[in-house]
Write a protein that holds these residues in place. Structure first.
Motif, short mmCIF file in Angstrom:
data_model
loop_
_atom_site.label_atom_id
_atom_site.label_comp_id
_atom_site.label_asym_id
_atom_site.label_seq_id
_atom_site.Cartn_x
_atom_site.Cartn_y
_atom_site.Cartn_z
N ARG A 26 -121.00 36.81 -44.37
CA ARG A 26 -121.22 37.77 -45.45
C ARG A 26 -120.16 38.87 -45.49
NH1 ARG A 26 -126.06 37.71 -47.99
NH2 ARG A 26 -126.02 39.96 -48.28
N THR A 27 -119.57 39.20 -44.33
CA THR A 27 -118.61 40.32 -44.29
C THR A 27 -117.15 39.87 -44.17
OG1 THR A 27 -118.72 40.55 -41.87
CG2 THR A 27 -120.30 41.84 -43.20
N GLY A 28 -116.94 38.65 -43.67
CA GLY A 28 -115.58 38.19 -43.45
C GLY A 28 -114.95 38.75 -42.18
N VAL A 29 -115.75 39.41 -41.37
CA VAL A 29 -115.26 40.00 -40.11
C VAL A 29 -115.55 39.02 -38.98
CG1 VAL A 29 -115.60 41.92 -38.50
CG2 VAL A 29 -115.59 42.35 -40.95
N ALA A 30 -114.59 38.81 -38.11
CA ALA A 30 -114.73 37.87 -37.00
C ALA A 30 -115.84 38.31 -36.04
CB ALA A 30 -113.42 37.75 -36.25
N ALA A 31 -116.46 37.33 -35.40
CA ALA A 31 -117.51 37.62 -34.42
C ALA A 31 -116.97 38.50 -33.29
CB ALA A 31 -118.08 36.32 -33.86
N SER A 32 -115.72 38.25 -32.89
CA SER A 32 -115.13 39.07 -31.82
C SER A 32 -115.02 40.53 -32.25
CB SER A 32 -113.75 38.53 -31.42
OG SER A 32 -112.89 38.52 -32.55
N ALA A 33 -114.75 40.76 -33.53
CA ALA A 33 -114.68 42.14 -34.04
C ALA A 33 -116.07 42.78 -34.02
CB ALA A 33 -114.11 42.17 -35.45
N LEU A 34 -117.10 42.00 -34.36
CA LEU A 34 -118.47 42.52 -34.30
C LEU A 34 -118.84 42.91 -32.88
CD1 LEU A 34 -120.29 40.06 -36.72
CD2 LEU A 34 -119.45 42.37 -37.21
N HIS A 35 -118.45 42.09 -31.91
CA HIS A 35 -118.71 42.41 -30.50
C HIS A 35 -117.97 43.69 -30.12
CE1 HIS A 35 -119.72 37.94 -29.43
NE2 HIS A 35 -120.43 38.41 -30.44
N PHE A 36 -116.74 43.81 -30.57
CA PHE A 36 -115.94 45.01 -30.30
C PHE A 36 -116.61 46.24 -30.90
CE2 PHE A 36 -112.51 47.94 -31.57
CZ PHE A 36 -111.98 48.23 -30.32
N TYR A 37 -117.04 46.15 -32.16
CA TYR A 37 -117.72 47.28 -32.81
C TYR A 37 -119.01 47.65 -32.08
CZ TYR A 37 -114.62 46.25 -36.79
OH TYR A 37 -113.53 46.02 -37.59
N GLU A 38 -119.67 46.63 -31.56
CA GLU A 38 -120.89 46.88 -30.79
C GLU A 38 -120.56 47.66 -29.50
OE1 GLU A 38 -124.35 44.36 -28.42
OE2 GLU A 38 -123.07 43.31 -29.86
N ARG A 39 -119.50 47.24 -28.80
CA ARG A 39 -119.10 47.95 -27.57
C ARG A 39 -118.70 49.39 -27.87
NH1 ARG A 39 -116.51 43.04 -26.69
NH2 ARG A 39 -114.48 43.92 -27.19
N LYS A 40 -118.13 49.63 -29.04
CA LYS A 40 -117.73 50.98 -29.43
C LYS A 40 -118.90 51.81 -29.96
CE LYS A 40 -113.33 50.79 -28.60
NZ LYS A 40 -112.74 51.65 -27.60
N GLY A 41 -120.08 51.19 -30.06
CA GLY A 41 -121.26 51.92 -30.54
C GLY A 41 -121.31 52.09 -32.04
N LEU A 42 -120.53 51.30 -32.77
CA LEU A 42 -120.49 51.41 -34.23
C LEU A 42 -121.62 50.65 -34.91
CD1 LEU A 42 -116.64 50.98 -34.63
CD2 LEU A 42 -117.93 53.10 -34.85
N ILE A 43 -122.03 49.55 -34.30
CA ILE A 43 -123.15 48.77 -34.83
C ILE A 43 -124.09 48.46 -33.68
CG2 ILE A 43 -121.85 47.80 -36.78
CD1 ILE A 43 -121.51 45.23 -35.18
N HIS A 44 -125.36 48.21 -34.03
CA HIS A 44 -126.38 48.04 -32.99
C HIS A 44 -127.27 46.84 -33.32
CE1 HIS A 44 -125.21 52.03 -31.65
NE2 HIS A 44 -125.30 52.41 -32.91
N PRO A 45 -126.96 45.67 -32.74
CA PRO A 45 -127.82 44.52 -32.98
C PRO A 45 -129.08 44.60 -32.11
CG PRO A 45 -126.07 43.91 -31.50
CD PRO A 45 -125.81 45.33 -31.91
N GLU A 46 -130.06 43.86 -32.55
CA GLU A 46 -131.24 43.66 -31.71
C GLU A 46 -130.99 42.38 -30.92
OE1 GLU A 46 -134.83 43.73 -34.01
OE2 GLU A 46 -134.17 45.50 -35.13
N ARG A 47 -131.76 42.18 -29.86
CA ARG A 47 -131.62 40.96 -29.05
C ARG A 47 -132.94 40.23 -28.99
NH1 ARG A 47 -126.60 39.73 -26.33
NH2 ARG A 47 -125.36 41.61 -26.43
N THR A 48 -132.84 38.91 -29.11
CA THR A 48 -134.04 38.10 -28.93
C THR A 48 -134.29 37.96 -27.44
OG1 THR A 48 -132.84 36.01 -28.81
CG2 THR A 48 -133.52 36.77 -31.02
N ALA A 49 -135.42 37.37 -27.07
CA ALA A 49 -135.73 37.14 -25.66
C ALA A 49 -134.65 36.28 -25.00
CB ALA A 49 -137.10 36.47 -25.52
N GLY A 50 -134.02 35.41 -25.79
CA GLY A 50 -132.96 34.55 -25.26
C GLY A 50 -131.59 35.21 -25.28
N GLY A 51 -131.50 36.46 -25.75
CA GLY A 51 -130.23 37.19 -25.75
C GLY A 51 -129.41 37.04 -27.01
N THR A 52 -129.94 36.34 -28.02
CA THR A 52 -129.22 36.17 -29.27
C THR A 52 -129.17 37.49 -30.03
OG1 THR A 52 -129.96 33.87 -29.41
CG2 THR A 52 -129.16 34.88 -31.45
N ARG A 53 -128.00 37.81 -30.56
CA ARG A 53 -127.85 39.03 -31.37
C ARG A 53 -128.41 38.79 -32.77
NH1 ARG A 53 -123.16 38.85 -28.23
NH2 ARG A 53 -122.47 40.85 -27.39
#
Length: 166
Positions: free
Chosen positions: A21-48
């Motif tokens: 939907r955004t055209g942003v790479a998954a690695s960029a999403l992980h990077f943004y998460e580490r920087k505290g810019l976005i906050h995913p929830e996690r399932t019991a299995g660890g899926t974002r």
């Protein structure tokens, strides 16, 4: 009659859906998460799983990158926004006004630099002691022409070379 469910800002999306939907790479999403810019929830299995409203944050991050705004500043500004819900129009307008002021300051600085370059090119000046583009805010130039930080000539003569050996 089939009822169509309208999307909600709190709907959860997989990382693949956010990438699509955004055209942003998954690695960029992980990077943004580490920087505290976005906050995913996690399932019991660890899926974002990302709330749908994270797409708005990602769009803002992309705009900020185009404007040359560092991610540290984006994180600082995002810190003033709610992370658990879609920011309100008022929240976004407040962020927009801060960045609009920053953009205007950059625009004025670029216009000033362009004017200095035009003056320099127009006058043909290549003098480092007078050129505002090549030597802005010259403090040592106020002491006079020439180098100010070099040692006096007599101290620079290499050992073994006489002063009168021309």
């Amino acid at each position: 009659m089939v009822e169509i469910k309208r999307p909600s800002p709190t709907d959860l999306l997989t990382i693949g859906e956010v990438v699509a939907r955004t055209g942003v790479a998954a690695s960029a999403l992980h990077f943004y998460e580490r920087k505290g810019l976005i906050h995913p929830e996690r399932t019991a299995g660890g899926t974002r799983l990302y709330p749908r409203h994270v797409e708005r944050r990602i769009a803002i991050i992309q705009v900020a990158k185009r404007l040359g705004i560092p991610l540290s500043e984006v994180a600082e500004q995002f810190g003033t926004l709610p992370s658990d819900r879609m920011p309100s129009l008022r929240d976004w307008n407040r962020l927009n006004e801060r960045w609009r002021a920053r953009l205007r300051a950059r625009q004025l600085e670029l216009e000033r630099l362009q004017e200095e370059m035009t003056q320099c090119i127009g006058c043909g000046c290549v003098s480092l002691n007078a050129c505002l583009v090549m030597n802005p805010g010259d403090q040592l130039g106020a002491e006079g022409h020439g180098a100010r930080r070099l040692l006096p000539i007599e101290d620079e003569v290499p050992e073994g070379v006489g002063r009168d050996s021309h």
